[in-house]
Design an enzyme around this catalytic site. Structure first.
Site, PDB file in Angstrom:
ATOM      1  N   CYS A   1     -13.548 -10.454 -24.755  1.00 33.79           N
ATOM      2  CA  CYS A   1     -12.748 -10.051 -25.747  1.00 33.79           C
ATOM      3  C   CYS A   1     -11.217  -9.424 -25.331  1.00 33.79           C
ATOM      4  O   CYS A   1     -10.265  -9.535 -26.115  1.00 33.79           O
ATOM      5  CB  CYS A   1     -13.434  -8.783 -26.435  1.00 33.79           C
ATOM      6  SG  CYS A   1     -14.022  -7.516 -25.589  1.00 33.79           S
TER       7      CYS A   1
ATOM      8  N   HIS B   1     -11.869 -10.635 -33.876  1.00 34.73           N
ATOM      9  CA  HIS B   1     -12.456 -10.288 -32.275  1.00 34.73           C
ATOM     10  C   HIS B   1     -13.326 -11.407 -31.812  1.00 34.73           C
ATOM     11  O   HIS B   1     -13.953 -12.020 -32.319  1.00 34.73           O
ATOM     12  CB  HIS B   1     -13.097  -8.929 -32.286  1.00 34.73           C
ATOM     13  CG  HIS B   1     -14.187  -8.786 -33.066  1.00 34.73           C
ATOM     14  ND1 HIS B   1     -15.421  -8.208 -32.481  1.00 34.73           N
ATOM     15  CD2 HIS B   1     -14.493  -9.380 -34.712  1.00 34.73           C
ATOM     16  CE1 HIS B   1     -16.429  -8.323 -33.659  1.00 34.73           C
ATOM     17  NE2 HIS B   1     -15.776  -8.877 -34.824  1.00 34.73           N
TER      18      HIS B   1
ATOM     19  N   HIS C   1     -14.323  -2.531 -26.330  1.00 34.50           N
ATOM     20  CA  HIS C   1     -14.452  -3.733 -27.101  1.00 34.50           C
ATOM     21  C   HIS C   1     -13.004  -3.777 -27.764  1.00 34.50           C
ATOM     22  O   HIS C   1     -12.548  -2.936 -28.419  1.00 34.50           O
ATOM     23  CB  HIS C   1     -15.607  -3.930 -28.217  1.00 34.50           C
ATOM     24  CG  HIS C   1     -15.520  -5.217 -28.854  1.00 34.50           C
ATOM     25  ND1 HIS C   1     -15.886  -6.354 -28.059  1.00 34.50           N
ATOM     26  CD2 HIS C   1     -15.611  -5.355 -30.255  1.00 34.50           C
ATOM     27  CE1 HIS C   1     -15.682  -7.196 -29.190  1.00 34.50           C
ATOM     28  NE2 HIS C   1     -15.778  -6.784 -30.562  1.00 34.50           N
TER      29      HIS C   1
END
Length: 215
Positions: free
Chosen positions: A145, A56, A44
């Site tokens: 992401c 994010h 991530h």
């Protein structure tokens, strides 16, 4: 419950269990730094904005169905994330470093070693990250992401994880073994049905042929 648990494992389980006493030092990060944290099957990414804030992109169904800002501002739960992935809705949001990392180790600007494009200035990176805050259409393959942070820091919306996944799938699907198995399955199906017509013969021959030529 099995499908829900499967999605939970794939999309949100951290490589480490989140611990309440896990501490992070925001002084180690500069505005515009690219932060990444390992999950079980993926990584991530986020952009550090300063003052213990990270922007994010994360799948989240709640902003799509509710206007309760207080509830939306809370850390995204597993169920919110899973349903967001399925519904293909997400948001670029700002969380604390602790909530972003979810107990995992943070790597800083690791992508600088992998990307051929030099990073932009930190202030420009952060400005891009802040400009894109809000709801977005999510795609596991085409806009996740990693696409978001790569655009912010390098000016290119690409994903190495997506490329690796697609390459792996291509090796499996577009292989000579798959072509042979597909042909045998098609022939076996025609024999079981006792039907040999152009409607069954053409797909039985054409599909394995295409896979064979693509392998």
């Amino acid at each position: 419950m099995f499908p829900l648990e499967l999605f939970r494992t794939i999309f949100f389980v951290a490589s480490k269990v989140k611990e309440e006493d896990c501490e992070y030092d925001p002084s180690l990060y500069k505005r515009g730094d690219l932060l990444e944290v390992p999950r079980t099957l993926f990584t991530h990414f986020g952009i550090y904005l300063g003052d213990n804030r990270v922007a994010h992109l994360i799948p989240d169904i709640l902003p799509f169905i509710s206007k309760n800002k207080a509830a939306i501002a809370k850390m995204v739960t597993n169920n919110r994330l899973i349903i967001g992935v399925i519904a293909k809705v997400a948001s670029v949001r700002v969380d604390t470093v602790e909530d972003f990392a979810y107990g995992a180790e943070i790597r800083v600007n690791h992508m600088d070693k992998l990307c051929s494009q030099p990073p932009l200035e930190g202030e420009e990176v952060a400005r891009r990250a802040e400009k894109l805050l809000g709801s977005v259409t999510y795609s596991l393959l085409w806009y996740n992401c990693e696409h978001y942070v790569m655009y912010c820091r390098y000016g290119m919306a690409i994903s190495f994880q997506t490329y690796q996944l697609c390459t792996t799938v291509r090796r499996i699907v577009c292989s000579k073994m798959t072509a042979c198995v597909t042909a045998l399955c098609g022939i076996g199906t025609m024999m079981c049905l006792g039907s040999v017509t152009p409607l069954t013969t053409v797909p039985t021959l054409l599909i394995p042929f295409i896979i064979w030529m693509a392998s």
